[in-house]
Design an enzyme around this catalytic site. Structure first.
Site, PDB file in Angstrom:
ATOM      1  N   PRO A   2       0.830  -1.214   0.000  1.00  0.00           N
ATOM      2  CA  PRO A   2       0.000   0.000   0.000  1.00  0.00           C
ATOM      3  C   PRO A   2       0.862   1.260   0.000  1.00  0.00           C
ATOM      4  O   PRO A   2       1.785   1.393   0.805  1.00  0.00           O
ATOM      5  CB  PRO A   2      -0.793  -0.120   1.311  1.00  0.00           C
ATOM      6  CG  PRO A   2      -0.750  -1.565   1.662  1.00  0.00           C
ATOM      7  CD  PRO A   2       0.563  -2.062   1.165  1.00  0.00           C
ATOM      8  N   GLU A   3       0.583   2.148  -0.934  1.00  0.00           N
ATOM      9  CA  GLU A   3       1.275   3.437  -0.988  1.00  0.00           C
ATOM     10  C   GLU A   3       0.274   4.521  -0.588  1.00  0.00           C
ATOM     11  O   GLU A   3      -0.834   4.218  -0.151  1.00  0.00           O
ATOM     12  CB  GLU A   3       1.845   3.665  -2.390  1.00  0.00           C
ATOM     13  CG  GLU A   3       2.877   2.614  -2.799  1.00  0.00           C
ATOM     14  CD  GLU A   3       3.465   2.846  -4.175  1.00  0.00           C
ATOM     15  OE1 GLU A   3       3.464   4.004  -4.654  1.00  0.00           O
ATOM     16  OE2 GLU A   3       3.929   1.867  -4.794  1.00  0.00           O
TER      17      GLU A   3
END
Length: 278
Positions: A2-3
């Site tokens: 996840p960014e």
């Protein structure tokens, strides 16, 4: 992993559902995911606390409590948060479950167990999580080409590697660095010191624009988020280059290429993102 857009999506889905709820109990199956303090103290300090709101800082999620205390979470590679009923089938590798008032559960699962929680008392200095070392948020009013040039303008390292440095820009990872550089028409292997003023200006504009675009495309209802087990990020079809080696460039039709920079895969268009200076 996840960014920033994915972490922001999680915040927007989870926060409205847990605001004002108190933590009645915590079930800890894997104490290793609690980095500070010890699991027993983490449990005792959080029982009875009321969740006021959530914030995102880079790729971190921060749970602010009515007491002034806070809980911090970094999902790392495979961490996932779900808010469920007690009867909802539990995901494999569920390491932490917060029993909330009203029969709801906030569950944390993590296949690879790299994610970490920290609990900090009101006024306690955060020397643990790494948040203090983060650079500017891409949406900070002071984020600009001047800021980027000041921090990166003399660096010999590739601009792709520079974008991944959380101490300069918070929240960008491998996926969105590819998308940002494509939007700015900058080759990922160019040294930061080789960029012109015009390229720094394009880059400074592309960073918040691209991240905002993918946050918007990720919009999902709590029901849809839960049914997909928190793994269905809707912006994937809108990626222009990431993971698309061999496909045709959506702008010029040239075949996209892949190279490894600093140990990370990078996909780019050799025509739109030329190696030389503009």
């Amino acid at each position: 992993m996840p960014e920033l857009p994915e972490v922001e999506t999680i915040k927007r889905v989870i926060e409205p559902q847990i605001q004002g709820r108190s933590i009645e109990n915590i079930f800890i199956r894997q104490p290793a995911v609690i980095a500070h303090p010890a699991a027993e103290e983490f449990h005792s300090q959080l029982i009875g606390q009321i969740i006021s709101r959530m914030e995102r800082r880079g790729k971190f999620l921060v749970f602010l409590l009515d007491s002034g205390d806070r809980m911090i979470l970094h999902l790392r590679m495979t961490g996932c948060l779900l808010l469920t009923s007690e009867a909802f089938p539990e995901e494999p590798h569920t390491h932490l479950t917060f029993q909330l008032i009203g029969g709801r559960q906030l569950r944390y699962s993590d296949t690879r167990r790299f994610g970490r929680f920290w609990f900090l008392k009101k006024g306690e200095a955060d020397t643990f999580s790494g948040i203090k070392k983060l650079g500017k948020e891409p949406f900070d009013p002071e984020f600009s080409s001047e800021y980027l040039m000041e921090r990166l303008g003399t660096r010999k390292k590739s601009i792709k590697e520079c974008l991944l440095e959380q101490k300069v820009i918070a929240g960008i990872g491998n996926i969105y660095s590819d998308e940002i550089l494509f939007a700015a028409r900058i080759h990922p292997a160019r040294s930061a010191s080789s960029l012109t003023l015009g390229e720094w200006q394009r880059l400074a504009a592309a960073i918040p624009e691209q991240l905002s675009f993918f946050i918007a495309k990720n919009e999902i209802s709590p029901e849809e988020y839960l049914s997909s087990k928190g793994k269905d990020y809707r912006n994937t079809p809108f990626l222009q280059v990431y993971g698309k080696e061999g496909s045709l460039c959506p702008l010029c039709g040239e075949r996209l290429q892949r190279m490894v920079i600093g140990g990370r895969s990078s996909v780019f268009c050799p025509s739109c993102q030329k190696m030389g200076r503009e």
